[in-house]
Design a protein around this motif. Structure first.
Motif: not given
Length: 326
Positions: A197-201
């Protein structure tokens, strides 16, 4: 999805609907609690909230004439589980300060919503920077390569650091920052399957430092009973059209603005950029803080003497902000 809420420590998280009605252990305190259907749980909370609100309204005197006289307060707020920082009472003084500079500002309502788990993980990371930095760097490297699996050999770490890393990885799994976690006790290695997920990255690529600074400031304000507006990830646009994102912005009870920028690793090539930004915001050296994670106290003191910026690290951030707010 369903809702799990621990009656002992208050920990809340979403779980699969398959667990509705079942008794499960809390990942934080290991106490048992039942899983509830989300709609039923929320409806019950709303009813209780409306009933308490009606009672409170009857008990409170009419203070409409004094609206805006009091600064935003964190009294009785769980700083790890709130979205009150998006309220106008909090953001208003920050917006007003930037308007005096003829700077357009926009706030991201998700940037200070601590109802998720970004703040808890970030606080753990900031408190154990030396042990966890090699792990975070490896996660970033694997993410950059587009892979999902990462393996850490723990044998080169001290026993205490091994324990810290295992606890950190377990937390990543408990809070769903990684999809899988495995520890091989005999060969002393950890294997993780990363989320994409982009937020996790983005979190691992530096946003975690902003969350650490935010929650550190909020806990300081609450513990020391200090009043200040506070926002994370504030987007500002100057009259010439250039834009900057300010990591953390405070406006104290006395109207004093403070800007906190967060960095780690190689930060020296950005010093000139921050010097320019400080001048454009018309902030004094004391009001513009560069928090460099992993920087020694001696380095922070020396660099503060060299440049028109105040340098701190993850350990000295809270004491310095306290000195400015008081």
């Amino acid at each position: 999805m369903a809702i799990f809420r621990c009656n002992s420590c208050g920990h809340v998280r979403e779980v699969s609907a398959d667990y509705v009605g079942k008794l499960v252990k809390c990942p934080k305190c290991r106490s048992g609690a039942n899983v509830h259907d989300t709609a039923v749980f929320v409806n019950t909370l709303v009813k209780k909230y409306l009933a308490q609100k009606a009672i409170l309204k009857e008990l409170q005197p009419d203070t409409s004439a004094n609206i805006g006289d009091e600064l935003f307060s964190l009294d009785d707020v769980d700083v790890h589980n709130t979205n009150v920082l998006a309220d106008e009472a909090n953001l208003g003084p920050i917006a007003d300060w930037l308007k005096t500079l003829n700077v357009d500002v926009s706030f991201n309502p998700d940037a200070a919503d601590t109802t998720g788990f970004f703040d808890e993980i970030a606080l753990h990371m900031g408190q154990h920077v030396d042990a966890i930095t090699p792990i975070v760097n490896q996660i970033k490297y694997i993410q950059g390569k587009g892979y999902a699996n990462v393996k850490f050999a723990l044998g080169k770490f001290t026993e205490q650091d091994q324990k810290t890393i295992r606890h950190f990885c377990q937390e990543l799994y408990d809070y769903s920052f990684v999809a899988k976690y495995f520890y091989h006790k005999k060969e002393k290695f950890v294997r993780l399957t990363l989320q994409t997920a982009p937020k996790i990255r983005a979190f691992f690529h530096g946003v975690w430092m902003e969350w650490f600074a935010l929650i550190t400031v909020l806990k300081l304000m609450q513990d020391k009973n200090l009043s200040s507006s506070c926002a994370r990830s504030v987007d500002v646009r100057f009259q010439d059209g250039s834009r900057n994102e300010l990591d953390i912005v405070l406006v104290s009870k006395q109207g004093q603005p403070i800007c906190i920028e967060c960095k780690s690793g190689e930060f020296r090539h950005d010093i000139e950029k921050y010097l320019t930004l400080r001048k454009r915001l018309k902030l004094s050296k004391q009001q513009f803080v560069l928090c460099v994670f992993g920087l020694s106290d001696e380095q922070a003191t020396g660099m503060t003497a060299m440049y028109e910026i105040t340098f701190v690290n993850e350990r000295t951030l809270a004491p310095y902000i306290e000195s400015q707010l008081t």
